[in-house]
Design a protein around this motif. Structure first.
Motif, PDB file in Angstrom:
ATOM      1  N   PRO A 103      57.354  54.902  18.922  1.00 43.95           N
ATOM      2  CA  PRO A 103      56.980  54.871  20.339  1.00 43.95           C
ATOM      3  C   PRO A 103      56.269  53.559  20.673  1.00 43.95           C
ATOM      4  O   PRO A 103      55.654  52.932  19.797  1.00 43.95           O
ATOM      5  CB  PRO A 103      56.035  56.068  20.485  1.00 43.95           C
ATOM      6  CG  PRO A 103      55.488  56.291  19.114  1.00 43.95           C
ATOM      7  CD  PRO A 103      56.584  55.908  18.159  1.00 43.95           C
ATOM      8  N   ALA A 104      56.366  53.150  21.919  1.00 40.48           N
ATOM      9  CA  ALA A 104      55.725  51.922  22.394  1.00 40.48           C
ATOM     10  C   ALA A 104      54.936  52.239  23.652  1.00 40.48           C
ATOM     11  O   ALA A 104      55.370  53.045  24.485  1.00 40.48           O
ATOM     12  CB  ALA A 104      56.785  50.858  22.681  1.00 40.48           C
ATOM     13  N   THR A 105      53.788  51.585  23.794  1.00 37.92           N
ATOM     14  CA  THR A 105      52.923  51.831  24.946  1.00 37.92           C
ATOM     15  C   THR A 105      52.763  50.554  25.766  1.00 37.92           C
ATOM     16  O   THR A 105      52.452  49.491  25.209  1.00 37.92           O
ATOM     17  CB  THR A 105      51.533  52.317  24.492  1.00 37.92           C
ATOM     18  OG1 THR A 105      51.689  53.502  23.701  1.00 37.92           O
ATOM     19  CG2 THR A 105      50.649  52.618  25.697  1.00 37.92           C
ATOM     20  N   VAL A 106      52.971  50.668  27.049  1.00 34.62           N
ATOM     21  CA  VAL A 106      52.773  49.522  27.939  1.00 34.62           C
ATOM     22  C   VAL A 106      51.274  49.328  28.138  1.00 34.62           C
ATOM     23  O   VAL A 106      50.585  50.209  28.645  1.00 34.62           O
ATOM     24  CB  VAL A 106      53.465  49.748  29.296  1.00 34.62           C
ATOM     25  CG1 VAL A 106      53.183  48.567  30.229  1.00 34.62           C
ATOM     26  CG2 VAL A 106      54.957  49.944  29.117  1.00 34.62           C
ATOM     27  N   LEU A 107      50.761  48.176  27.715  1.00 29.07           N
ATOM     28  CA  LEU A 107      49.334  47.887  27.841  1.00 29.07           C
ATOM     29  C   LEU A 107      48.985  47.324  29.220  1.00 29.07           C
ATOM     30  O   LEU A 107      47.949  47.660  29.788  1.00 29.07           O
ATOM     31  CB  LEU A 107      48.900  46.902  26.754  1.00 29.07           C
ATOM     32  CG  LEU A 107      49.067  47.367  25.308  1.00 29.07           C
ATOM     33  CD1 LEU A 107      48.679  46.247  24.353  1.00 29.07           C
ATOM     34  CD2 LEU A 107      48.228  48.614  25.042  1.00 29.07           C
ATOM     35  N   SER A 108      49.825  46.456  29.726  1.00 23.98           N
ATOM     36  CA  SER A 108      49.531  45.855  31.030  1.00 23.98           C
ATOM     37  C   SER A 108      50.816  45.351  31.677  1.00 23.98           C
ATOM     38  O   SER A 108      51.770  44.972  30.984  1.00 23.98           O
ATOM     39  CB  SER A 108      48.541  44.690  30.886  1.00 23.98           C
ATOM     40  OG  SER A 108      49.116  43.643  30.135  1.00 23.98           O
ATOM     41  N   VAL A 109      50.821  45.377  32.991  1.00 23.14           N
ATOM     42  CA  VAL A 109      51.926  44.828  33.781  1.00 23.14           C
ATOM     43  C   VAL A 109      51.310  43.947  34.864  1.00 23.14           C
ATOM     44  O   VAL A 109      50.513  44.411  35.671  1.00 23.14           O
ATOM     45  CB  VAL A 109      52.776  45.939  34.434  1.00 23.14           C
ATOM     46  CG1 VAL A 109      53.893  45.315  35.272  1.00 23.14           C
ATOM     47  CG2 VAL A 109      53.347  46.877  33.390  1.00 23.14           C
ATOM     48  N   GLU A 110      51.671  42.675  34.839  1.00 23.22           N
ATOM     49  CA  GLU A 110      51.144  41.724  35.824  1.00 23.22           C
ATOM     50  C   GLU A 110      52.321  41.153  36.609  1.00 23.22           C
ATOM     51  O   GLU A 110      53.205  40.506  36.046  1.00 23.22           O
ATOM     52  CB  GLU A 110      50.388  40.595  35.121  1.00 23.22           C
ATOM     53  CG  GLU A 110      49.738  39.616  36.064  1.00 23.22           C
ATOM     54  CD  GLU A 110      48.997  38.504  35.324  1.00 23.22           C
ATOM     55  OE1 GLU A 110      48.552  37.553  35.999  1.00 23.22           O
ATOM     56  OE2 GLU A 110      48.889  38.584  34.089  1.00 23.22           O
ATOM     57  N   ARG A 111      52.334  41.413  37.903  1.00 22.19           N
ATOM     58  CA  ARG A 111      53.432  40.947  38.757  1.00 22.19           C
ATOM     59  C   ARG A 111      52.852  40.108  39.886  1.00 22.19           C
ATOM     60  O   ARG A 111      52.016  40.571  40.650  1.00 22.19           O
ATOM     61  CB  ARG A 111      54.207  42.135  39.324  1.00 22.19           C
ATOM     62  CG  ARG A 111      55.511  41.764  40.041  1.00 22.19           C
ATOM     63  CD  ARG A 111      56.300  43.035  40.329  1.00 22.19           C
ATOM     64  NE  ARG A 111      57.639  42.755  40.822  1.00 22.19           N
ATOM     65  CZ  ARG A 111      58.037  42.932  42.072  1.00 22.19           C
ATOM     66  NH1 ARG A 111      57.176  43.374  42.980  1.00 22.19           N
ATOM     67  NH2 ARG A 111      59.285  42.672  42.422  1.00 22.19           N
ATOM     68  N   LYS A 112      53.276  38.845  39.923  1.00 22.99           N
ATOM     69  CA  LYS A 112      52.753  37.928  40.936  1.00 22.99           C
ATOM     70  C   LYS A 112      53.894  37.301  41.723  1.00 22.99           C
ATOM     71  O   LYS A 112      54.943  36.983  41.176  1.00 22.99           O
ATOM     72  CB  LYS A 112      51.943  36.809  40.271  1.00 22.99           C
ATOM     73  CG  LYS A 112      50.634  37.260  39.664  1.00 22.99           C
ATOM     74  CD  LYS A 112      49.871  36.064  39.118  1.00 22.99           C
ATOM     75  CE  LYS A 112      48.513  36.484  38.560  1.00 22.99           C
ATOM     76  NZ  LYS A 112      47.764  35.318  38.007  1.00 22.99           N
TER      77      LYS A 112
END
Length: 540
Positions: free
Chosen positions: A150-159
């Motif tokens: 399994p993989a976990t999304v730590l952060s999503v940065e959209r600019k």
């Protein structure tokens, strides 16, 4: 007539309306006295440096059997040194394998994308100075650990980001782009640009080092755009989108001095009279002007951090919102980055994904690439990248680099004429004579550091913070030491090297300087042409 009453007319466009405008904007000549003094110091210093060291090393070269002119110059010799060191770095290069790991991921909706492994501090012993992992075993272990996990999304940065259009050309940037796009030499670009300016009057002054335009010129934009439309069909669609009221960062009075950036003029003509190279350059210059009136390139940039089995992975992507000015650049303006090209699904922090599999990528380190016309020009303008001393690098960043817009092409061509450089396809390589000369010279003469210190002093003269006499006095003292050193040693690196046909030295009386040989910094180059008969005047 009192000198205080003299005014200077600065003409960048040879068409009658532009000349009339220039005559209406005369500037007091006294504003240019420090610049003229600095240019005179540069010209005389280059001449003294080149004439003395060239004679000294040419004479010493004859003692070891090299019957050619060993021209030495403040600019040409560091440029030759760049090529020699690059060639040797290529020859000494030993390729090494390195490894990357990709995680192929799936969302709960079976949307696929990939992310790249970011080695932790614990991996540093297995990495090279550029952070590449050299241990296959380490990389394979990461692949085995993440596959099926399994993989976990730590952060999503959209600019949302905007990219302004590139500035109009100065000569060096025009030469670099023309070399990349059409394979043209720096001299061919300069010659054709000069023809476009003097003969056809289709572009402004081509030897400019500025990439900006005066604010008052913005009012001429509609007429220039109409002229472009009349002169070429290449930009018909883009012209329909241009907004002549748009004011890009190119218009900046603070960054314009004697000459502004190279742009098309208002003249309309039959471009069928142009040579192929002239048409190519006109369209490059026109395109660079047109983009100032097109919208910014806008896009979303998304960066995602993911954790898999304790390891960090990262991916990014770009989504174009408004292509803007990049429509004029086609594939050339597209981002080739593999990660940036992929489409990412909608992700959010804390989201759980599945790592379908890990992929081991084995790559090989690549040797430095040999110089080409484009990259050698870029190296001359951005010479600070090749300097290790922080203070020297700082000075060079604030200057024009090695040579000027007007002299770089001539300096490169001089090195070819002297038989120190040769072409192998598009690659520029040093010859045996070029290597032998660099090996025979003191290191300080082959590096750009001296140029940096000269430029700092010359800038001080421009700013009225240093004197002409002090600069020349220090130069003469240093030059005496260099000449004495040359006379104490023989250029053994040239033993057994034969001068290329046509490059051999003439009779011992020497030769007059010529416009081509005495390629100076360009501002007061005429000084060199007044050299005495029995000299080898090869200044830069």
């Amino acid at each position: 007539m009192k000198r205080d009453g003299v005014q200077r007319c600065l003409i960048s466009d040879l068409n009658a309306p532009a000349v009339r405008r220039a005559l209406e904007r005369l500037r007091p000549n006294r504003e240019f006295v420090p610049l003229a003094t600095s240019a005179l110091a540069r010209s005389r210093a280059d001449w003294l440096y080149g004439i003395n060291l060239t004679r000294a090393y040419t004479i010493q070269g004859r003692k070891v059997g090299y019957d050619g002119v060993l021209s030495v110059g403040r600019v040409q010799t560091p440029v030759l040194g760049l090529v020699v060191r690059r060639d040797r770095a290529i020859e000494a290069f030993v390729p090494k394998p390195f490894y990357e790991v990709l995680a192929h991921l799936l969302t709960e909706r079976n949307e696929a994308f990939h992310a790249k492994w970011q080695p932790s501090e614990a991996c540093r012993p297995y990495q090279d100075e550029e952070g590449r992992v050299l241990s296959r075993k380490l990389a394979q272990n990461v692949v085995d650990r993440i596959t099926g996990q399994p993989a976990t999304v730590l952060s999503v940065e959209r600019k949302r980001k905007r990219q302004a259009p590139p500035l109009p050309y100065n000569l060096s940037n025009l030469q670099i782009d023309a070399a990349k796009r059409y394979g043209l030499s720096a001299q061919a670009v300069l010659d054709s640009a000069q023809s476009l300016y003097e003969r056809h009057k289709l572009i402004t002054y081509p030897r400019s080092d500025s990439r900006h335009l005066p604010a008052e010129h913005h009012g001429q934009a509609p007429r220039v755009l109409r002229a472009i439309g009349e002169n070429t069909d290449a930009f018909a669609q883009a012209l329909a989108l241009c907004d002549s009221s748009r004011r890009s960062k190119a218009w900046n009075d603070a960054k314009v001095d004697a000459h502004h950036a190279i742009i098309p003029t208002e003249k309309k003509t039959d471009t069928g009279r142009l040579s192929q190279t002239e048409r190519q350059l006109y369209e490059l210059i026109a395109r660079q002007y047109l983009v100032q009136f097109l919208p910014d390139h806008e896009y979303y940039e998304t960066r995602v951090e993911i954790e898999i089995a304790g390891g960090r992975f990262r991916t990014q992507a770009r989504q174009v919102i408004e292509p803007g000015w990049k429509t004029l650049f086609g594939r050339q303006g597209q981002d080739d980055d593999r990660e940036a090209q992929q489409l990412l699904p909608a992700l959010e922090a804390g989201q759980v994904l599945q790592c379908e599999r890990g992929e081991l990528l084995e790559k090989m380190t690549q040797p430095p690439k040999p110089f080409t016309d484009a990259t050698l020009l870029a190296a001359m303008t951005g010479i600070a990248r090749f300097v290790e001393d922080a203070e020297v690098r700082r000075i060079l960043k604030d200057t024009d680099g090695l040579g000027t817009e007007a002299t770089r092409a001539g300096i490169i061509e001089l090195l070819f004429r002297r038989g120190f450089l040769e072409r192998q396809g598009k690659a520029i390589r040093a010859t045996a004579a070029g290597r032998g000369l660099i090996d025979s010279l003191p290191e300080q003469a082959t590096l750009p550091d001296m140029t940096a210190r000269w430029e700092a002093s010359l800038d001080g003269i421009c700013q009225r913070e240093a004197s002409y006499g002090q600069f020349m006095g220090e130069l003469v003292a240093a030059l005496q030491g260099l000449v004495e050193r040359a006379c104490r040693s023989l250029p053994q690196g040239l033993q057994g090297v034969t001068a290329a046909p046509g490059k051999r030295r003439r009779a011992s009386g020497g030769r007059k300087s010529s416009t081509g040989a005495a390629t100076g910094r360009g501002k007061t180059g005429g000084t060199r042409r007044r050299s005495r008969k029995k000299t080898v005047a090869l200044a830069d």
